[in-house]
Scaffold this motif. Sequence first.
Motif, PDB file in Angstrom:
ATOM      1  N   PHE A  75       0.839  -1.191   0.000  1.00 59.09           N
ATOM      2  CA  PHE A  75       0.000   0.000   0.000  1.00 59.09           C
ATOM      3  C   PHE A  75       0.878   1.247   0.000  1.00 59.09           C
ATOM      4  O   PHE A  75       2.003   1.238   0.502  1.00 59.09           O
ATOM      5  N   SER A  76       0.331   2.309  -0.580  1.00 61.58           N
ATOM      6  CA  SER A  76       0.972   3.618  -0.561  1.00 61.58           C
ATOM      7  C   SER A  76      -0.068   4.630  -0.116  1.00 61.58           C
ATOM      8  O   SER A  76      -1.279   4.375  -0.182  1.00 61.58           O
ATOM      9  N   SER A  77       0.406   5.768   0.326  1.00 57.31           N
ATOM     10  CA  SER A  77      -0.509   6.838   0.730  1.00 57.31           C
ATOM     11  C   SER A  77       0.010   8.159   0.185  1.00 57.31           C
ATOM     12  O   SER A  77       1.218   8.370   0.062  1.00 57.31           O
ATOM     13  N   ILE A  78      -0.935   9.017  -0.185  1.00 54.83           N
ATOM     14  CA  ILE A  78      -0.584  10.343  -0.693  1.00 54.83           C
ATOM     15  C   ILE A  78      -0.176  11.200   0.497  1.00 54.83           C
ATOM     16  O   ILE A  78      -0.981  11.473   1.393  1.00 54.83           O
ATOM     17  N   ARG A  79       1.095  11.634   0.493  1.00 48.78           N
ATOM     18  CA  ARG A  79       1.641  12.374   1.626  1.00 48.78           C
ATOM     19  C   ARG A  79       1.590  13.889   1.434  1.00 48.78           C
ATOM     20  O   ARG A  79       1.527  14.630   2.417  1.00 48.78           O
ATOM     21  N   ALA A  80       1.645  14.370   0.197  1.00 46.57           N
ATOM     22  CA  ALA A  80       1.658  15.820  -0.048  1.00 46.57           C
ATOM     23  C   ALA A  80       1.052  16.086  -1.415  1.00 46.57           C
ATOM     24  O   ALA A  80       1.126  15.246  -2.320  1.00 46.57           O
ATOM     25  N   ALA A  81       0.428  17.258  -1.578  1.00 45.99           N
ATOM     26  CA  ALA A  81      -0.190  17.637  -2.854  1.00 45.99           C
ATOM     27  C   ALA A  81      -0.084  19.143  -3.017  1.00 45.99           C
ATOM     28  O   ALA A  81      -0.041  19.895  -2.044  1.00 45.99           O
ATOM     29  N   GLU A  82      -0.073  19.592  -4.285  1.00 43.82           N
ATOM     30  CA  GLU A  82      -0.004  21.013  -4.633  1.00 43.82           C
ATOM     31  C   GLU A  82      -1.004  21.248  -5.747  1.00 43.82           C
ATOM     32  O   GLU A  82      -1.002  20.561  -6.778  1.00 43.82           O
ATOM     33  N   GLY A  83      -1.899  22.223  -5.545  1.00 43.56           N
ATOM     34  CA  GLY A  83      -2.895  22.532  -6.559  1.00 43.56           C
ATOM     35  C   GLY A  83      -4.176  21.745  -6.415  1.00 43.56           C
ATOM     36  O   GLY A  83      -5.028  21.792  -7.302  1.00 43.56           O
ATOM     37  N   GLU A  84      -4.361  21.015  -5.321  1.00 47.38           N
ATOM     38  CA  GLU A  84      -5.586  20.239  -5.150  1.00 47.38           C
ATOM     39  C   GLU A  84      -6.746  21.170  -4.833  1.00 47.38           C
ATOM     40  O   GLU A  84      -6.570  22.255  -4.272  1.00 47.38           O
ATOM     41  N   THR A  85      -7.945  20.725  -5.202  1.00 45.05           N
ATOM     42  CA  THR A  85      -9.168  21.504  -4.947  1.00 45.05           C
ATOM     43  C   THR A  85     -10.078  20.823  -3.945  1.00 45.05           C
ATOM     44  O   THR A  85     -11.074  21.411  -3.531  1.00 45.05           O
ATOM     45  N   THR A  86      -9.765  19.591  -3.572  1.00 48.00           N
ATOM     46  CA  THR A  86     -10.555  18.866  -2.571  1.00 48.00           C
ATOM     47  C   THR A  86      -9.606  18.353  -1.485  1.00 48.00           C
ATOM     48  O   THR A  86      -8.382  18.409  -1.625  1.00 48.00           O
ATOM     49  N   SER A  87     -10.207  17.833  -0.419  1.00 47.87           N
ATOM     50  CA  SER A  87      -9.416  17.273   0.684  1.00 47.87           C
ATOM     51  C   SER A  87      -9.301  15.759   0.588  1.00 47.87           C
ATOM     52  O   SER A  87      -8.862  15.110   1.532  1.00 47.87           O
ATOM     53  N   ARG A  88      -9.668  15.187  -0.568  1.00 59.01           N
ATOM     54  CA  ARG A  88      -9.699  13.735  -0.689  1.00 59.01           C
ATOM     55  C   ARG A  88      -8.381  13.150  -1.152  1.00 59.01           C
ATOM     56  O   ARG A  88      -8.179  11.937  -1.075  1.00 59.01           O
ATOM     57  N   SER A  89      -7.478  13.993  -1.637  1.00 61.08           N
ATOM     58  CA  SER A  89      -6.242  13.456  -2.209  1.00 61.08           C
ATOM     59  C   SER A  89      -5.220  13.112  -1.129  1.00 61.08           C
ATOM     60  O   SER A  89      -4.715  11.981  -1.065  1.00 61.08           O
ATOM     61  N   VAL A  90      -4.902  14.073  -0.255  1.00 58.65           N
ATOM     62  CA  VAL A  90      -3.901  13.832   0.782  1.00 58.65           C
ATOM     63  C   VAL A  90      -4.455  12.825   1.792  1.00 58.65           C
ATOM     64  O   VAL A  90      -5.554  12.982   2.316  1.00 58.65           O
ATOM     65  N   GLY A  91      -3.667  11.782   2.039  1.00 57.24           N
ATOM     66  CA  GLY A  91      -4.077  10.726   2.947  1.00 57.24           C
ATOM     67  C   GLY A  91      -4.732   9.551   2.258  1.00 57.24           C
ATOM     68  O   GLY A  91      -5.055   8.550   2.910  1.00 57.24           O
ATOM     69  N   LEU A  92      -4.940   9.632   0.934  1.00 60.65           N
ATOM     70  CA  LEU A  92      -5.575   8.536   0.202  1.00 60.65           C
ATOM     71  C   LEU A  92      -4.678   7.300   0.218  1.00 60.65           C
ATOM     72  O   LEU A  92      -3.495   7.369  -0.099  1.00 60.65           O
ATOM     73  N   GLU A  93      -5.262   6.166   0.615  1.00 58.08           N
ATOM     74  CA  GLU A  93      -4.549   4.893   0.606  1.00 58.08           C
ATOM     75  C   GLU A  93      -4.759   4.231  -0.752  1.00 58.08           C
ATOM     76  O   GLU A  93      -5.905   4.034  -1.175  1.00 58.08           O
TER      77      GLU A  93
END
Length: 649
Positions: A109-127
């Motif tokens: 498994f991997s998880s999204i640790r950082a994002a730039e330019g996102e418009t929602t809160s669903r990306s960071v922390g996604l497994e």
Amino acid sequence: MAVLELLAERAPAARFEELLRDARREGASDTSRAELDQAVRLAARVQALISHAQQREAGLAALVDTAHDLTLVHGMDALLHEITRRARRLLNFDMAYIGLRHTSADAGFSSIRAAEGETTSRSVGLETSEDSGLGSLVQRTGAPAWSPDYLADKEIPHSPDIDSVVRAEGLHAILAVPLGHGTTVFGTLYGADRKVRHLTPDEISLMRSLGKLAGVAIERVRLLEETRAEVTELELDTSRARSSLSVQRRVEAAYIRLIDLVLDGCDPQTLAEAAAKELSGALVVRDCVGRTVVVTGTPPVLVEDDVLRWTYDAHAAGCPVPMSESGGWVAPVTAGGENLGAILLVPDEPLTDGFGVRLLQLTARAVALILLLQRTSTVAHDQIRDELLEELLSDIRSQPRQLITRARRLGIAIDEPHVMVVARPEGGSEGRAAAWASSYAHRVSGLTRFRDGCVTLLVPGEDPLRAATAVSRELTPLVGHPVTIGAAGPVSGPGRVARAHREALSCLEALTELGNLGCVATPQQMGFLGVLLSETHDVGDYIESVIGPVLDYDAQRFTELIRTLEAYFASSSSPTRAASDLHVHPNTVSRRLDRLTELLGEDWQGPERALEIQLALRLHRTRRTLQHRHGSTGPTRGSGGSAPSESSS
């Protein structure tokens, strides 16, 4: 030449078009116009090459700046955000994000640790599972993977979680490159656009280079954080070592002061006061039998049973143990395995470091040293006590007078009535039971031995049941388990101690066979059951315990009390018929019955005692018959042969 001049001036494309229009307007020949058209096309190609080179140069310059900036970031979270920011600006992406693989415990498994330019809160922390999405291709191949329109691309392994986030962010084109160090890939760097976009090889190569730089930076920060953690741990270890050294020095200095007092010949009171001052609390010194020897300060009132339990725990552990409620401590005072007593400390404040507990333990040693100096003779007496009991329980003994004299030197009147108690705890600490037995024997002026999980006690008294009950009352709550006890006696003189010990063991074994663990029994209670159920089946001891006084009387005075007993019971307890069977006068039988009452006790004709006596008579008669059959010519005690009558005696 005009085209070359414009090319050298880096003129825009409109100037080249204007040059073509001028040539057509001036009426140039077809050949000249054709040559001019070819020159303009070649110039456009040269401009495109120059522009491409400039773009690559700008990209490489930006990459170099990125590498420089990444070296200035030290925190992992800050570094990941800087990488996504640079990736987004480097290739003009709408969004950039980083996914890192989990540890081995969550492998796959991997998880999204950082994002730039996102418009929602669903990306960071996604497994994300490593068997779906572009990240799975990158992790498996170690090479970049991309799609101009992710949701419409059927060649990519999709998953509902990833597709829902892509749909929520409105993403189309996605590029993924590996993050790693050496041959190890530990994450993925993503760049995404919210429109369909066909990425060029140069863009993919530039993103790949950024991924390599980012992987090195992430590995550097990870190693730096590990190093910092190790340095922090080393600093803590150093601090703990310094604190421990400081405590040891304090303990050593305090212990030296206490030992100096001992060497100066101080008494226990002076030593306890000095120790209480060092430990800041109330201190109580108790001897091996639980008597208070020294008190300093004002200790709280404690339940004696609890104090005894903590004391035995401390002796069993061989180190100070805490008292559960008062916040105090109990330290054993021992020397060579001998229980010399205990120290109770109730500090003004809880002992939070090793200083107080360690100094309390050393104080106990100093107290033990004083007690040893004061009780050297007592220590020798304890060894003699053990040897004395072993000799009393063995089959080979010295002259009775010698044993009596040796016992009196130890303060034990072995020629007076004593009872034998054998107690077996059915669980709990053997060390606690052994420590209690030593203390109890000193307290009641008796002898003790602990072997094979059993406590053997020879204590003054005439009632074995009462002595066994007292032992059970103290030992059972102490060990926290049932205690099975067999007792016998009373006996006077060293000659009968071993027999009493065998009788007590028989009772203990009978209780075990009957399944009555945790109970108390004596030969008077067990009767012939003790003979039948014991492992040794010691018939001789049983006969001796029931009719031994009568046998001894017949053997010493040549009377016929045993024969009279047999005739009395054979005639259904009728003195007249017994006299007729014995061919004596009824008054003779009456006098003999009075003598039997003196020897056996007032209750010998009761139902239970009568049954016991009849069984003992039958066993005695059977043994006597078997001895005659085997040609025994020696005298038989209580044989009932010709002898003077009871009346003549």
